[in-house]
Design a protein around this motif. Structure first.
Motif, PDB file in Angstrom:
ATOM      1  N   TYR A 176       0.838  -1.210   0.000  1.00  0.00           N
ATOM      2  CA  TYR A 176       0.000   0.000   0.000  1.00  0.00           C
ATOM      3  C   TYR A 176       0.865   1.249   0.000  1.00  0.00           C
ATOM      4  O   TYR A 176       0.599   2.227  -0.727  1.00  0.00           O
ATOM      5  CB  TYR A 176      -0.911   0.018   1.224  1.00  0.00           C
ATOM      6  N   LEU A 191      -6.114  -0.856  -3.807  1.00  0.00           N
ATOM      7  CA  LEU A 191      -6.258  -0.006  -2.622  1.00  0.00           C
ATOM      8  C   LEU A 191      -7.728   0.215  -2.277  1.00  0.00           C
ATOM      9  O   LEU A 191      -8.108   0.235  -1.100  1.00  0.00           O
ATOM     10  CB  LEU A 191      -5.569   1.336  -2.858  1.00  0.00           C
ATOM     11  N   ILE A 220       1.054   4.131  -2.799  1.00  0.00           N
ATOM     12  CA  ILE A 220       0.747   5.522  -2.465  1.00  0.00           C
ATOM     13  C   ILE A 220       1.887   6.428  -2.925  1.00  0.00           C
ATOM     14  O   ILE A 220       1.664   7.528  -3.456  1.00  0.00           O
ATOM     15  CB  ILE A 220       0.503   5.679  -0.946  1.00  0.00           C
ATOM     16  N   GLN A 267      -8.635   1.348   1.252  1.00  0.00           N
ATOM     17  CA  GLN A 267      -7.631   2.409   1.309  1.00  0.00           C
ATOM     18  C   GLN A 267      -8.027   3.602   0.417  1.00  0.00           C
ATOM     19  O   GLN A 267      -7.197   4.456   0.105  1.00  0.00           O
ATOM     20  CB  GLN A 267      -6.273   1.861   0.849  1.00  0.00           C
ATOM     21  N   ARG A 305      -7.303   7.188   1.755  1.00  0.00           N
ATOM     22  CA  ARG A 305      -5.925   7.649   1.617  1.00  0.00           C
ATOM     23  C   ARG A 305      -5.681   8.162   0.186  1.00  0.00           C
ATOM     24  O   ARG A 305      -5.043   9.190  -0.021  1.00  0.00           O
ATOM     25  CB  ARG A 305      -4.953   6.514   1.929  1.00  0.00           C
ATOM     26  N   CYS A 306      -6.233   7.412  -0.786  1.00  0.00           N
ATOM     27  CA  CYS A 306      -6.054   7.827  -2.191  1.00  0.00           C
ATOM     28  C   CYS A 306      -6.716   9.179  -2.453  1.00  0.00           C
ATOM     29  O   CYS A 306      -6.161  10.054  -3.134  1.00  0.00           O
ATOM     30  CB  CYS A 306      -6.630   6.778  -3.134  1.00  0.00           C
TER      31      CYS A 306
END
Length: 732
Positions: free
Chosen positions: A26, A60, A30, A65, A68-69
């Motif tokens: 991850y 992700l 990122i 996730q 976060r993206c």
């Protein structure tokens, strides 16, 4: 017995190490995404790695996730739009006439949308599965548009020049200048996408249109003719529709067109509607149609009614009161009426209010002439009908007589003085029938039937009686020709037998007929009285006509002349060549009155066609004046018509007819009042006047003063009795 479940054991699987590997993956993704977004926002574009980034974001997103993206995306979009804003501000601060704020914003918009499109391709999975379904997060596209709107376009130093330059482009395009139309279309797309179109741009655009067309319309209406101004208004509205379609302004089409209509039409409404007079005078159908259609757009057609009515009334009064052009009064009214009917049907869409106003205007000016001109239309219509029936379609320039008659009767319906028309029409039709001057008996019958439908059988009763007399005369003449008495005739004889009740009054006159001619009419008297024992015959020699064969030294001719002229010419048969007769000799021989003989000799010796010569020459012969046969008489025609000079000219005769109408009106009014009082027995003065007008209006609306004098006459004759000062009682 059910089988016992087996436990599967994966050898070497360490959950902690697996989680660490996931976190590492991850973090790497990122970092890669961070670098990729930096590159994209810098406008460098991605050369490779699309598939790896797409798969990484998908993984992700599936691993929860996505937040976060999106946080990373949000940071880079914010920094990216700030860079773009700074670049846009720098460009605007250094702009030139060739490069305006509109083109600068459009260029930066395209750059921003190219970067956003790249990001959307990379974030496609997350955009469709996570962001689109999460109400707390915007999609990539929505977030990008909001940033462009809130960060770049909301900056006053960008927004104000941009919108001003957009409006400037619209001003140039409305002024006919060449512009970058693609740039303006992109600018409108920006306004739509960032939701500035309705709230920010459109109020400014409507204000611009109002000011632009205020200036344009005020300048045009002062410098061009009204029909050119209407054409300009129509072209402006049509052009604005093209602008609306080309630059996607359809959502506010109604507001835009209303702005134009208010400025171009409603603000100049008085001048526009008063222009209708010139259009009517110029017979400008297209301008009438254009004016009505423009007023219809603003629901202002009712504003046209009064100017329309006023102009028609004024034009009509000018026609009716113009004594110099009385001969063309009816053709002018026909032309006007035909044009106005076309305007009502084709330009005004059969608008009932305007049609009614036209009818009332015709009624007003036809019956509202000053003094004696009030009855001029009735007389002129009768004279024009006489002209048409005498010459037929050879004077209509190809227009069918039926069509002209229909239009004439449309005008005739407005005439109040129908008794004046009847008097002149009756006199003229009598001449046509007796002298065989009608071009077509079928047209005579056709018009009579049309008059009967229009005015009723009572109006045409006497006229129909005249036609019956002519038909009966033909039957009598045919029977007489077949009888034994006709064998004793010295010449051909045709007699019109007229009923006194139907025909106008004619002067009898007196002439001493040649003996053989006197014998011929006595033969007809015997024949007629043998068949009509209860009748009497009264001859009217003043209406007689003859066809005389004459032998002149330069050629033989046939002369179509009156009976008086024939009796005078026949007296020269007994004269030797070169021998003449004096005025006194002719008077003694013919027994004509001095007035009749003078007019007859003048018609034979003082006009263009002169079978006699007057010696000495003069306008009025004296008792010693001599007359000779014109030895040099010749003419290119074999049969020659020589008109009789009448005792009264046309004007005197017309005045007599009108005086007779006035007398007849007095008798008709008396009869109407007596009939009304006989039915009602008791009426107040106002009621009697009102009922008298109502019962008499079909023949002509009487004056109040005439009704009052009629009542006074009937009071004196003791047909009525006045009671209580204001009431009348019928006296049996």
């Amino acid at each position: 017995m059910p089988t016992e479940a087996k436990r599967i054991v994966i050898k070497g699987f360490d959950p902690l190490k697996s989680k660490q590997r996931q976190e590492k993956y991850y973090n790497v993704m990122i970092q890669q995404l961070d670098i990729a977004l930096q590159v994209i926002m810098a406008g460098l574009g991605l050369k490779t790695g699309y598939q790896e980034l797409y798969s990484g974001i998908e993984n992700l997103t599936k691993a929860n996730q996505a937040y976060r993206c999106f946080t990373l995306l949000q940071n880079h979009f914010t920094s990216g739009i700030q860079l773009l804003t700074d670049a846009c501000l720098a460009s605007i601060s250094h702009k030139t006439d060739e490069v305006n704020a509109c083109s600068i914003v459009v260029r930066h918009w395209k750059q921003w949308m190219e970067r956003v499109e790249t990001v959307q391709n990379v974030f496609y999975y997350m955009d469709k599965t996570f962001l689109a379904k999460s109400p707390e997060f915007p999609t990539v596209g929505d977030f990008a548009l909001s940033l462009f709107r809130d960060e770049l376009l909301s900056t006053k130093t960008i927004q104000v020049p941009f919108l001003n330059d957009v409006l400037k482009l619209y001003e140039e395009i409305h002024s006919g200048k060449q512009i970058d139309r693609g740039c303006l279309q992109e600018a409108m797309l920006i306004l739509h996408r960032v939701q500035y179109y309705g709230l920010v741009f459109m109020p400014m655009y409507l204000c611009f249109l109002d000011q632009f067309y205020q200036s344009q319309s005020e300048d045009r209406i002062k410098t061009v003719s009204m029909n050119e101004y209407l054409l300009y208004v129509q072209q402006s509205l049509d052009y604005e529709l093209l602008v609306i379609k080309e630059f996607d302004l359809v959502r506010h089409q109604k507001d835009i067109l209303e702005t134009l209509q208010n400025r171009l039409i409603q603000s100049h409404l008085p001048m526009l509607v008063n222009g209708i007079r010139k259009f009517v005078c110029d017979r400008d159908l297209d301008s009438c149609k254009r004016l009505y259609s423009l007023l219809h757009l603003t629901s202002e057609t009712s504003e046209l009614v009064q100017p329309w009515s006023n102009c028609l009334t004024e034009i009509g009064f000018e026609l009716v009161n113009d004594e110099k052009d009385e001969d063309v009064l009816v053709p002018n009214m026909l032309s006007l009426h035909t044009f106005l009917q076309t305007v009502i049907e084709k330009a005004f869409s059969n608008d009932e209010a305007l049609s009614y106003a036209m009818r009332k205007s015709f009624e007003t000016f036809i019956n509202g002439g000053s003094g004696k001109r009030r009855e001029a239309p009735a007389k002129s219509i009768a004279k024009y009908i006489d002209y048409l029936l005498r010459y037929g379609e050879q004077v209509t320039k190809g227009t069918p007589l039926l069509e002209i008659f229909e239009t004439l009767l449309d005008i005739f319906r407005y005439v109040a003085s129908k008794d004046v028309f009847e008097a002149f029409y009756k006199r003229d039709i009598a001449k046509r029938l007796l002298l065989n001057k009608s071009a077509s008996s079928q047209n005579e019958r056709l018009l009579l039937e049309m008059l009967k439908k229009t005015c009723g059988s009572q109006f045409t009763h006497a006229l129909e009686g005249m036609f019956r007399d002519i038909n009966l005369s033909k039957e009598f003449s045919s029977s007489f020709q077949q009888s034994k008495l006709s064998k004793n005739l010295h010449r051909d004889l045709y007699v019109n037998v007229l009923s006194q009740a139907y025909w106008p009054a004619y002067p009898e006159g007196h002439v001493r007929l040649p003996e053989d001619m006197q014998e011929d009419i006595q033969q007809f008297e015997k024949f007629y009285l043998a068949k009509q024992t209860s009748k009497q015959i009264r001859w009217l020699p003043s209406l007689g006509h003859c066809l005389v064969k004459a032998r002149f030294p330069l050629g033989n001719k046939e002369l179509s002349i009156s009976l008086f002229q024939a009796c005078v010419l026949l007296k020269f048969n007994g004269c030797a060549p070169g021998e003449g007769l004096t005025y006194r000799d002719l008077q003694k021989a013919t027994e004509l009155s001095e007035a009749d003989l003078t007019r007859t000799l003048q018609s034979l010796s003082c006009v263009r066609v002169r079978p006699l010569v007057m010696v000495p020459k003069g306008k009025v012969p004296k008792p010693e004046t001599k007359f000779y046969v014109n030895e040099k008489f010749t003419d290119k025609l074999y049969r020659i018509k020589i008109n009789q000079i009448y005792l009264k000219d046309e004007r005197q005769e017309s005045e007599e007819v009108q005086e007779q109408v006035v007398q007849d009106r007095q008798f008709e009014l008396q009869a109407a009042v007596v009939r009304i009082m006989k039915q009602n027995e008791r009426l107040s003065h106002d009621q009697l006047v009102e009922k008298t007008i109502e019962i008499s209006k079909d023949r002509g609306v009487p004056e109040i003063s005439d009704i009052k004098s009629t009542i006074e006459k009937l009071l004196n004759k003791e047909y009525l009795e006045r009671q209580d000062g204001n009431e009348y009682v019928y006296v049996p």
